[in-house]
Scaffold this motif. Structure first.
Motif, PDB file in Angstrom:
ATOM      1  N   LEU A   1       0.827  -1.204   0.000  1.00 28.59           N
ATOM      2  CA  LEU A   1       0.000   0.000   0.000  1.00 28.59           C
ATOM      3  C   LEU A   1       0.862   1.255   0.000  1.00 28.59           C
ATOM      4  CD1 LEU A   1      -3.203   0.730   1.996  1.00 28.59           C
ATOM      5  CD2 LEU A   1      -1.253   2.248   2.310  1.00 28.59           C
ATOM      6  N   VAL A   2       1.895   1.270   0.839  1.00 25.96           N
ATOM      7  CA  VAL A   2       2.780   2.447   0.913  1.00 25.96           C
ATOM      8  C   VAL A   2       3.470   2.691  -0.424  1.00 25.96           C
ATOM      9  CG1 VAL A   2       4.880   3.349   1.984  1.00 25.96           C
ATOM     10  CG2 VAL A   2       3.098   2.316   3.399  1.00 25.96           C
ATOM     11  N   GLU A   3       3.861   1.630  -1.092  1.00 22.74           N
ATOM     12  CA  GLU A   3       4.523   1.774  -2.396  1.00 22.74           C
ATOM     13  C   GLU A   3       3.593   2.348  -3.452  1.00 22.74           C
ATOM     14  OE1 GLU A   3       5.999  -2.099  -3.272  1.00 22.74           O
ATOM     15  OE2 GLU A   3       7.581  -2.020  -1.736  1.00 22.74           O
ATOM     16  N   ASN A   4       2.287   2.247  -3.229  1.00 21.01           N
ATOM     17  CA  ASN A   4       1.316   2.725  -4.216  1.00 21.01           C
ATOM     18  C   ASN A   4       0.851   4.158  -3.986  1.00 21.01           C
ATOM     19  OD1 ASN A   4       1.331   0.324  -5.613  1.00 21.01           O
ATOM     20  ND2 ASN A   4      -0.437  -0.541  -4.527  1.00 21.01           N
ATOM     21  N   LEU A   5       1.332   4.803  -2.910  1.00 19.28           N
ATOM     22  CA  LEU A   5       0.847   6.139  -2.585  1.00 19.28           C
ATOM     23  C   LEU A   5       1.179   7.158  -3.675  1.00 19.28           C
ATOM     24  CD1 LEU A   5       1.749   6.350   1.214  1.00 19.28           C
ATOM     25  CD2 LEU A   5      -0.516   6.004   0.200  1.00 19.28           C
ATOM     26  N   ALA A   6       0.210   7.995  -3.987  1.00 19.50           N
ATOM     27  CA  ALA A   6       0.425   9.064  -4.957  1.00 19.50           C
ATOM     28  C   ALA A   6       1.156  10.248  -4.334  1.00 19.50           C
ATOM     29  CB  ALA A   6      -0.918   9.528  -5.511  1.00 19.50           C
ATOM     30  N   ARG A   7       1.071  10.361  -3.014  1.00 21.41           N
ATOM     31  CA  ARG A   7       1.726  11.437  -2.275  1.00 21.41           C
ATOM     32  C   ARG A   7       1.798  11.002  -0.819  1.00 21.41           C
ATOM     33  NH1 ARG A   7      -3.341  15.781  -1.951  1.00 21.41           N
ATOM     34  NH2 ARG A   7      -4.554  14.573  -0.414  1.00 21.41           N
ATOM     35  N   ALA A   8       2.586  11.716  -0.031  1.00 19.63           N
ATOM     36  CA  ALA A   8       2.629  11.438   1.399  1.00 19.63           C
ATOM     37  C   ALA A   8       1.240  11.692   1.987  1.00 19.63           C
ATOM     38  CB  ALA A   8       3.658  12.323   2.082  1.00 19.63           C
ATOM     39  N   PRO A   9       0.780  10.837   2.905  1.00 22.22           N
ATOM     40  CA  PRO A   9      -0.553  11.028   3.496  1.00 22.22           C
ATOM     41  C   PRO A   9      -0.698  12.416   4.114  1.00 22.22           C
ATOM     42  CG  PRO A   9       0.293   8.864   4.060  1.00 22.22           C
ATOM     43  CD  PRO A   9       1.419   9.609   3.395  1.00 22.22           C
ATOM     44  N   GLN A  10      -1.809  13.045   3.835  1.00 21.29           N
ATOM     45  CA  GLN A  10      -2.094  14.374   4.372  1.00 21.29           C
ATOM     46  C   GLN A  10      -3.591  14.622   4.334  1.00 21.29           C
ATOM     47  OE1 GLN A  10      -1.176  17.530   1.073  1.00 21.29           O
ATOM     48  NE2 GLN A  10       0.306  15.880   0.832  1.00 21.29           N
ATOM     49  N   GLY A  11      -4.082  15.408   5.302  1.00 18.28           N
ATOM     50  CA  GLY A  11      -5.480  15.797   5.310  1.00 18.28           C
ATOM     51  C   GLY A  11      -6.422  14.705   5.781  1.00 18.28           C
ATOM     52  N   GLY A  12      -7.709  15.016   5.690  1.00 15.43           N
ATOM     53  CA  GLY A  12      -8.745  14.087   6.108  1.00 15.43           C
ATOM     54  C   GLY A  12      -9.317  13.313   4.935  1.00 15.43           C
ATOM     55  N   ASP A  13     -10.396  12.575   5.193  1.00 15.97           N
ATOM     56  CA  ASP A  13     -10.982  11.751   4.133  1.00 15.97           C
ATOM     57  C   ASP A  13     -11.477  12.592   2.964  1.00 15.97           C
ATOM     58  OD1 ASP A  13     -10.432   9.530   5.611  1.00 15.97           O
ATOM     59  OD2 ASP A  13     -12.508   8.915   5.931  1.00 15.97           O
ATOM     60  N   ARG A  14     -12.096  13.736   3.249  1.00 15.58           N
ATOM     61  CA  ARG A  14     -12.588  14.566   2.155  1.00 15.58           C
ATOM     62  C   ARG A  14     -11.446  15.100   1.285  1.00 15.58           C
ATOM     63  NH1 ARG A  14     -17.361  17.469   5.625  1.00 15.58           N
ATOM     64  NH2 ARG A  14     -15.840  17.095   7.251  1.00 15.58           N
ATOM     65  N   ASP A  15     -10.279  15.308   1.894  1.00 14.63           N
ATOM     66  CA  ASP A  15      -9.130  15.768   1.108  1.00 14.63           C
ATOM     67  C   ASP A  15      -8.664  14.701   0.117  1.00 14.63           C
ATOM     68  OD1 ASP A  15      -8.663  18.404   2.317  1.00 14.63           O
ATOM     69  OD2 ASP A  15      -8.271  17.251   4.130  1.00 14.63           O
TER      70      ASP A  15
END
Length: 341
Positions: free
Chosen positions: A190-204
């Motif tokens: 899952l981490v390898e598939n991230l489009a960006r570093a996690p940020q914000g809430g679910d709506r973001d």
């Protein structure tokens, strides 16, 4: 520092909020809640009207409320503790501040998977962790939580941080189904598939997929529903671009978390507390949870708002929600080792 301040301030306010006027004797139930919705206030006022039992409310975050309850000890006025995730309810279980409750009404209304096996807490509303897809990918691009680790998603996944309790509970559910080794491999994928570093809430995450920053978002269903049915035109437009997927419909079903409540060990108004819980699982109360906050009812047959009806029926994972809390610590360790920040 914030939690300490919250405890001090709420302690100063408590005598005003919880003590009856001189010479006045009224039935009460004292509620400590980490839910912060206007919906809940409306429910409490209706409960007062129907029963004559006054609801005294203290709000705060989970840690501050639980610390306060422990500090108050045997003299705590608190009758009910309410939290918005099974992991947070488990914190109350671990601290030993809840008592088991037997209620035929609650047992009949609430499915076994949505209440603690020993009656320490009871689910009040359901929260489903769903997958949302960009229109640029096929409908079957990802249909399971396991699929979030598939290499074909590389650079396209948007999800909030590992500190978020909803994600921790999702990982805890995978632990229950697959064990630590397979879950660890999944978290790394899952981490390898991230489009960006996690940020914000679910709506973001939803907004980012709509803006083309990725193709797949993970969110609680009600955030998506609020955007679709809300007053912000930009949010409505963003949400309308995405397709909702209830994961794992061909096997165990979609991961279900909950908002729930338990009766506190030293509750001075125990019977009123049980009446309060039973009221919150009435058809009237359950309908308000659904229409005002877009949460799914825990009681079968309650009418849903149009936006939830449009989502259609789905198969839910029947894993007992208590497992989400029991597996929380190991889930967090797995997320940390995977580099999920």
């Amino acid at each position: 520092m914030f939690n300490l301040l919250a405890i001090v301030l709420s302690s100063l306010l408590a005598p005003t909020l919880l003590a009856p006027a001189a010479g006045q004797e009224q039935e009460v139930v004292n509620v400590y809640s980490s839910r912060h919705y206007d919906t809940d206030d409306a429910l409490y006022r209706q409960f007062e009207k129907e029963t004559g039992i006054k609801v005294n409310l203290i709000e705060g975050d989970t840690d501050a409320l639980l610390t306060r309850i422990q500090q108050e000890g045997d003299l705590s006025p608190a009758d009910i503790f309410i939290a918005v995730d099974a992991g947070r309810l488990h914190q109350a279980v671990e601290r030993g501040v809840l008592q088991g409750v037997k209620s035929d009404v609650l047992a009949e209304r609430i499915p076994a998977s949505l209440r603690h096996p020993d009656g320490l807490w009871f689910g009040l509303s359901k929260r489903v962790r769903v997958i949302l897809l960009s229109p640029d990918v096929p409908e079957d691009f990802v249909t399971t939580y396991e699929g979030l680790a598939d290499s074909k998603l590389e650079g396209s996944l948007l999800i909030r941080s590992s500190s978020n309790i909803y994600n921790q509970s999702l990982v805890a559910s995978l632990l229950a189904h697959h064990g630590p080794q397979r879950t660890q491999e999944w978290a790394r994928g899952l981490v390898e598939n991230l489009a960006r570093a996690p940020q914000g809430g679910d709506r973001d995450q939803i907004r980012a997929v709509a803006a083309g920053e990725g193709d797949v978002a993970v969110s609680n269903h009600y955030y998506y529903a609020r955007m679709l049915d809300g007053e912000d035109p930009a949010d409505r437009e963003a949400a309308a671009k995405l397709r909702l997927v209830f994961p794992n419909q061909e096997d165990r079903g979609a991961h279900v978390n909950l908002s729930g409540a338990g009766v506190l060990k030293n509750a001075p108004n125990r019977e009123n507390a049980i009446k309060f819980l039973e009221y919150l699982t009435s058809v009237e109360a359950q309908k308000l949870y659904a229409t005002a906050n877009y949460e799914y009812p825990v009681v079968e047959g309650v009418e849903l708002p149009e936006v939830l009806k449009k989502f259609g029926e789905f198969k839910a994972d029947e894993l007992n929600a208590a497992k989400l809390g029991e597996n929380n610590r190991e889930a967090v360790r797995i997320m940390d080792r995977a580099g999920w920040r």
